[in-house]
Design a protein around this motif. Sequence first.
Motif, PDB file in Angstrom:
ATOM      1  N   ASP A 117      22.567  33.235   7.741  1.00 55.69           N
ATOM      2  CA  ASP A 117      22.817  32.003   8.480  1.00 55.69           C
ATOM      3  C   ASP A 117      23.839  31.201   7.684  1.00 55.69           C
ATOM      4  O   ASP A 117      23.574  30.788   6.560  1.00 55.69           O
ATOM      5  N   LYS A 143      29.392  28.164   5.661  1.00 56.27           N
ATOM      6  CA  LYS A 143      29.959  26.942   6.234  1.00 56.27           C
ATOM      7  C   LYS A 143      30.635  26.085   5.174  1.00 56.27           C
ATOM      8  O   LYS A 143      31.724  25.534   5.391  1.00 56.27           O
ATOM      9  N   GLU A 181      26.388  36.829  21.676  1.00 56.92           N
ATOM     10  CA  GLU A 181      26.874  36.136  20.491  1.00 56.92           C
ATOM     11  C   GLU A 181      25.773  35.947  19.454  1.00 56.92           C
ATOM     12  O   GLU A 181      24.647  36.436  19.615  1.00 56.92           O
ATOM     13  N   CYS A 182      26.128  35.247  18.374  1.00 52.21           N
ATOM     14  CA  CYS A 182      25.152  34.930  17.322  1.00 52.21           C
ATOM     15  C   CYS A 182      25.661  33.702  16.574  1.00 52.21           C
ATOM     16  O   CYS A 182      26.446  33.827  15.622  1.00 52.21           O
ATOM     17  N   PRO A 183      25.267  32.504  16.991  1.00 54.24           N
ATOM     18  CA  PRO A 183      25.813  31.267  16.425  1.00 54.24           C
ATOM     19  C   PRO A 183      25.603  31.098  14.919  1.00 54.24           C
ATOM     20  O   PRO A 183      26.328  30.319  14.289  1.00 54.24           O
ATOM     21  N   THR A 184      24.637  31.786  14.324  1.00 56.01           N
ATOM     22  CA  THR A 184      24.394  31.635  12.884  1.00 56.01           C
ATOM     23  C   THR A 184      25.355  32.460  12.035  1.00 56.01           C
ATOM     24  O   THR A 184      25.380  32.306  10.814  1.00 56.01           O
ATOM     25  N   ASN A 186      29.222  33.218  11.312  1.00 55.01           N
ATOM     26  CA  ASN A 186      30.545  32.685  11.606  1.00 55.01           C
ATOM     27  C   ASN A 186      31.547  33.762  11.994  1.00 55.01           C
ATOM     28  O   ASN A 186      32.480  33.494  12.751  1.00 55.01           O
ATOM     29  N   ASN A 189      31.069  34.099  15.600  1.00 56.21           N
ATOM     30  CA  ASN A 189      31.595  32.888  16.243  1.00 56.21           C
ATOM     31  C   ASN A 189      33.113  32.970  16.402  1.00 56.21           C
ATOM     32  O   ASN A 189      33.667  32.647  17.465  1.00 56.21           O
ATOM     33  N   THR A 193      35.321  33.072  19.830  1.00 53.69           N
ATOM     34  CA  THR A 193      36.352  32.045  20.024  1.00 53.69           C
ATOM     35  C   THR A 193      37.697  32.687  20.339  1.00 53.69           C
ATOM     36  O   THR A 193      38.407  32.257  21.264  1.00 53.69           O
ATOM     37  N   ARG A 211      25.786  33.774  28.595  1.00 53.27           N
ATOM     38  CA  ARG A 211      25.936  34.018  27.159  1.00 53.27           C
ATOM     39  C   ARG A 211      24.552  33.970  26.530  1.00 53.27           C
ATOM     40  O   ARG A 211      23.729  33.129  26.879  1.00 53.27           O
ATOM     41  N   ASP A 213      22.218  34.424  22.790  1.00 52.66           N
ATOM     42  CA  ASP A 213      22.117  34.530  21.334  1.00 52.66           C
ATOM     43  C   ASP A 213      21.278  35.763  21.004  1.00 52.66           C
ATOM     44  O   ASP A 213      20.100  35.846  21.349  1.00 52.66           O
TER      45      ASP A 213
END
Length: 336
Positions: A117, A143, A181-184, A186, A189, A193, A211, A213
């Motif tokens: 994550d 992040k 997708e998998c928002p955790t 990047n 992500n 995008t 969509r 996760d």
Amino acid sequence: MLKKNIVSIVMVLAVGVSLLSGCKKNVGTPEDNAVSEEQQEGEEKTDVEEGYTFGFSAIDMENPYFITLESAIREVIEDEEHRLITKDPASDPELQSAQIDEMIEEGIDAIFLCPVDWEAITPSLERLQEAGIKIINVDTQVKEMDYVDAYIGSDNKEAGYICGEDLIEKCPDGGTVAILECPTQNSINDRITGFEEAISKAEIGFEVVAREDTNGEFEKALEATKRILQDHSDVTAIMCGNDQLAVAAKTAANLAGLDQVIIYGVDGSPDIKKELKKPGNQIAGTAAQSPINMGKSAAEIGIQLLDGKEIERETYEEVFMIDQDNVDMYGVDGWQ
């Protein structure tokens, strides 16, 4: 005569004891042995301190991509007579945090890190920095990049973009799209995008109708795709954040009896390349990267970092499309 013999025997014994005392180091009081014990401890300490100790923590060591990445790093590290400690967080951010603490206690000098994550990893980055441990962020960015000493990865936005461009070419009249997708993570992500940026430039538009996760996992992606196809059986394409998700999407499409849906993955894994070899399958292509090249680059940069040499803070490996037309160039038995 008897007295002479007794004297001779005593002299022989005295010489023998003297010789034994000279040959054997660990005799006498502890103070007598202090020098030799310190020398022995010094020798042991030198043996332990030879080379660097690296840690490796990636998202999930059941994923063939991370297995290959670790193997490439290990090859370089061990060829240079350093040590690599690998732990498997199994897609669990809390387990990854605990394992990083374990590696700090084990005395690692640097860590190759791919976060489960990208936000939850921040406290671990703080503890690594406090311990003076170098952080080599690989594949998926954290992040808070200020904690990172070096980053090595692919141009993930470009990977998604070339998938979008390929879809526009295949479907000039537009259509509907589902996204796994998998928002955790990047890296995923950025791929999504890039894909959405590409399809937004189509003359006739594409509509994202669903969509999900997936946490980057096959089983979750399989169930998610089943749900999507129940609600949108006429979906034009499915964009997947990695190849595992793409294989899951293909499995769900097969179960639903849908052979017209177009599926994209990212990685260039042996599994997806085998699918591309099959005639009439739904996989249109995969934006490929090379975990072998990435792993070797990461290992070399990690060693240079600990040697105090100047390094590039960010290194990006090339991505490229593999499809049915060129899959034979890359082979199906291993990673490129």
